[in-house]
Design an enzyme around this catalytic site. Structure first.
Site, PDB file in Angstrom:
ATOM      1  CG  ASP A   1     123.514  47.431  52.734  1.00  0.00           C
ATOM      2  OD1 ASP A   1     123.144  48.421  52.092  1.00  0.00           O
ATOM      3  OD2 ASP A   1     123.280  47.266  53.938  1.00  0.00           O
ATOM      4  CD  GLU A   2     118.776  50.289  50.780  1.00  0.00           C
ATOM      5  OE1 GLU A   2     117.740  50.807  50.372  1.00  0.00           O
ATOM      6  OE2 GLU A   2     119.698  50.925  51.276  1.00  0.00           O
TER       7      GLU A   2
ATOM      8  CG  ASP B   1     119.106  47.686  54.384  1.00  0.00           C
ATOM      9  OD1 ASP B   1     120.328  47.429  54.353  1.00  0.00           O
ATOM     10  OD2 ASP B   1     118.650  48.776  54.778  1.00  0.00           O
ATOM     11  CG  MET B   2     123.259  42.858  53.097  1.00  0.00           C
ATOM     12  SD  MET B   2     122.804  41.133  53.321  1.00  0.00           S
ATOM     13  CE  MET B   2     124.142  40.578  54.353  1.00  0.00           C
TER      14      MET B   2
HETATM   15  P1  TTP Z   1     122.898  51.134  55.388  1.00  0.00           P
HETATM   16  O1  TTP Z   1     122.119  49.981  54.851  1.00  0.00           O
HETATM   17  O2  TTP Z   1     122.250  52.468  55.446  1.00  0.00           O
HETATM   18  O3  TTP Z   1     123.405  50.820  56.855  1.00  0.00           O
HETATM   19  P2  TTP Z   1     123.886  49.473  57.518  1.00  0.00           P
HETATM   20  O4  TTP Z   1     123.767  48.313  56.588  1.00  0.00           O
HETATM   21  O5  TTP Z   1     125.259  49.699  58.068  1.00  0.00           O
HETATM   22  O6  TTP Z   1     122.915  49.332  58.731  1.00  0.00           O
HETATM   23  P3  TTP Z   1     121.372  48.932  58.759  1.00  0.00           P
HETATM   24  O7  TTP Z   1     120.963  48.682  57.342  1.00  0.00           O
HETATM   25  O8  TTP Z   1     121.332  47.697  59.603  1.00  0.00           O
HETATM   26  O9  TTP Z   1     120.682  50.093  59.383  1.00  0.00           O
HETATM   27  O10 TTP Z   1     124.236  51.294  54.561  1.00  0.00           O
HETATM   28  C1  TTP Z   1     124.954  50.178  54.055  1.00  0.00           C
HETATM   29  C2  TTP Z   1     126.444  50.410  54.117  1.00  0.00           C
HETATM   30  O11 TTP Z   1     126.775  51.594  53.401  1.00  0.00           O
HETATM   31  C3  TTP Z   1     126.941  50.624  55.537  1.00  0.00           C
HETATM   32  O12 TTP Z   1     127.309  49.429  56.197  1.00  0.00           O
HETATM   33  C4  TTP Z   1     128.111  51.548  55.330  1.00  0.00           C
HETATM   34  C5  TTP Z   1     127.806  52.296  54.068  1.00  0.00           C
HETATM   35  N1  TTP Z   1     127.401  53.684  54.397  1.00  0.00           N
HETATM   36  C6  TTP Z   1     128.357  54.702  54.362  1.00  0.00           C
HETATM   37  O13 TTP Z   1     129.529  54.431  54.047  1.00  0.00           O
HETATM   38  N2  TTP Z   1     127.983  55.974  54.687  1.00  0.00           N
HETATM   39  C7  TTP Z   1     126.695  56.296  55.051  1.00  0.00           C
HETATM   40  O14 TTP Z   1     126.389  57.481  55.356  1.00  0.00           O
HETATM   41  C8  TTP Z   1     125.702  55.248  55.077  1.00  0.00           C
HETATM   42  C9  TTP Z   1     124.278  55.551  55.468  1.00  0.00           C
HETATM   43  C10 TTP Z   1     126.115  53.973  54.733  1.00  0.00           C
HETATM   44 MG    MG Z   2     121.994  47.947  55.525  1.00  0.00          MG
END
Ligand code: TTP
Ligand code: MG
Length: 353
Positions: free
Chosen positions: A114-115, A17-18
């Site tokens: 990103d996952e 997960d980025m």
């Molecule tokens: P996540 O992997 O949930 O969040 P993140 O990568 O920003 O942070 P981390 O993993 O370090 O906790 O989501 C990935 C991307 O998806 C995030 O950068 C932005 C997008 N996203 C949205 O647009 N809306 C949302 O409600 C969520 C949770 C994520």
């Molecule tokens: Mg992420």
């Protein structure tokens, strides 16, 4: 049991997960914002409507979270840098991420941009070595950090990647499942969202350790057979769900929130007509036709209504879909102010080629 069966029963799964994905990409483009509270969302103007897509870790210290209105984020941290969502750019970076993952295995299940889960059971190297390499390659080729978790199934790999964020690498061994899981809140389990967390809290269950003490029958009675069984297994770190390399979409949809609540029916129709064009393009690109058209309207008081109609035959015709939209609209109260409008096409069928 033969050795081959025994070893194929024990899986090795990686979850990657980025970190702060959209924000990290923006920091890379604008090094002057590195380390500063950075908030990505909507048009990037916190005085306008829109929600936070993501916040950098520096901004998260102020309690800023994904999904929060931009205006609230501004109140919490007025000195933050606000940037608009550049989805095209994030998709390009995501494609680069997927190319790196594919060098490790083709057994990849991606969740969003990103996952992803990787099934590396067949690999000859140790899982932790692979996880380390994966992080290094992401760092070297993308200049970004990822958090990686390793476990015997998807549930534990995902919990592991989350435990040491950002830039983490964590392994959960089968022998330490109870020790690691017991203190964690139930919301760390896959598929346990706000509603289930609240219902469990009402039962006095807050941690996975609490959940472990609840008999299977009680969970089934409260949450239904399948979901109750799932909660019971998950509390024990058990998850047999496979890494699925491709998911057929169930529907295509789009929605938007107006900058200002509106009663202007022509504007609503124009937006919906734009959605029809966009969704038809998506349907055709995937080789799908849809049967059910659903219009969604949220009024200014946030009450949300949907009206749907199923066609006798599936279609990818913009005219037919838009006619359905026009037939559905009078089923809503159109004298009230509208905040959000959405359109969904479901009941998908693969078009014979
Ligand atoms: P996540 O992997 O949930 O969040 P993140 O990568 O920003 O942070 P981390 O993993 O370090 O906790 O989501 C990935 C991307 O998806 C995030 O950068 C932005 C997008 N996203 C949205 O647009 N809306 C949302 O409600 C969520 C949770 C994520
Ligand atoms: Mg992420």
């Amino acid at each position: 049991m033969s050795e081959r069966v025994a070893s194929s029963a024990k899986r090795q799964i990686i979850h990657v997960d980025m970190d702060a994905f959209f924000a990290a990409i923006e920091e890379q483009r604008h090094p002057e914002y590195k380390g500063k509270p950075l908030i990505i969302g909507g048009s990037g103007d916190p005085s306008k409507r829109g929600v936070v897509s993501t916040a950098s870790y520096a901004a998260r210290k102020y309690g800023i979270k994904s999904g929060m209105p931009l205006r609230t984020a501004y109140k919490r941290c007025p000195q933050a840098v606000f940037l608009p969502v550049d989805f095209k750019k994030y998709c390009e970076v995501s494609a680069q991420f997927m190319i790196i993952l594919r060098d490790f295995t083709s057994l990849i299940e991606s969740w969003g941009l990103d996952e992803a889960f990787l099934d590396i059971t067949a690999a000859s190297r140790k899982a932790v070595k692979i996880a380390w390499d994966l992080k290094q390659r992401i760092r070297a080729e993308m200049g970004l950090t990822a958090s990686v978790g390793v476990g015997p199934n998807k549930l534990l790999a995902k919990i592991a990647s989350d435990l040491n964020k950002p830039n983490g690498l964590m392994v959960i061994e089968e022998t330490e499942v109870e020790k690691v899981l017991a203190p964690l809140p139930v919301s760390k389990l896959l598929w346990v969202g706000k509603k289930t967390t609240a219902r469990l809290r009402e039962m006095g269950i807050n941690t996975i350790g609490d959940l472990l003490k609840v008999p299977l029958d009680t969970l089934k009675a409260r949450f239904g057979k399948a979901y109750g069984q799932m909660l019971y297994s998950f509390a024990r770190g058990m998850d047999e769900s496979p890494v699925v390399t491709y998911h057929e979409p169930k529907s295509f949809g789009r929605e938007t929130t107006f900058q200002v609540d509106t009663c202007d029916l022509n504007l609503v129709k124009r937006v919906l007509s734009g959605f029809v064009k966009y969704l038809v393009k998506e349907l055709r690109e995937g080789g799908y036709r849809g049967k059910t058209v659903t219009v969604k309207i949220r009024y200014s008081n946030f009450s949300t209504h949907t009206r749907a109609h199923s066609l006798p035959e599936s279609t990818d015709s913009p005219q037919i879909i838009y006619d359905e939209v026009l037939a559905l609209l009078p089923k809503f109260d159109l004298t009230r102010k509208i905040r959000l409008v959405g359109l969904r096409v479901s009941g998908l069928e693969k078009k014979a080629r």
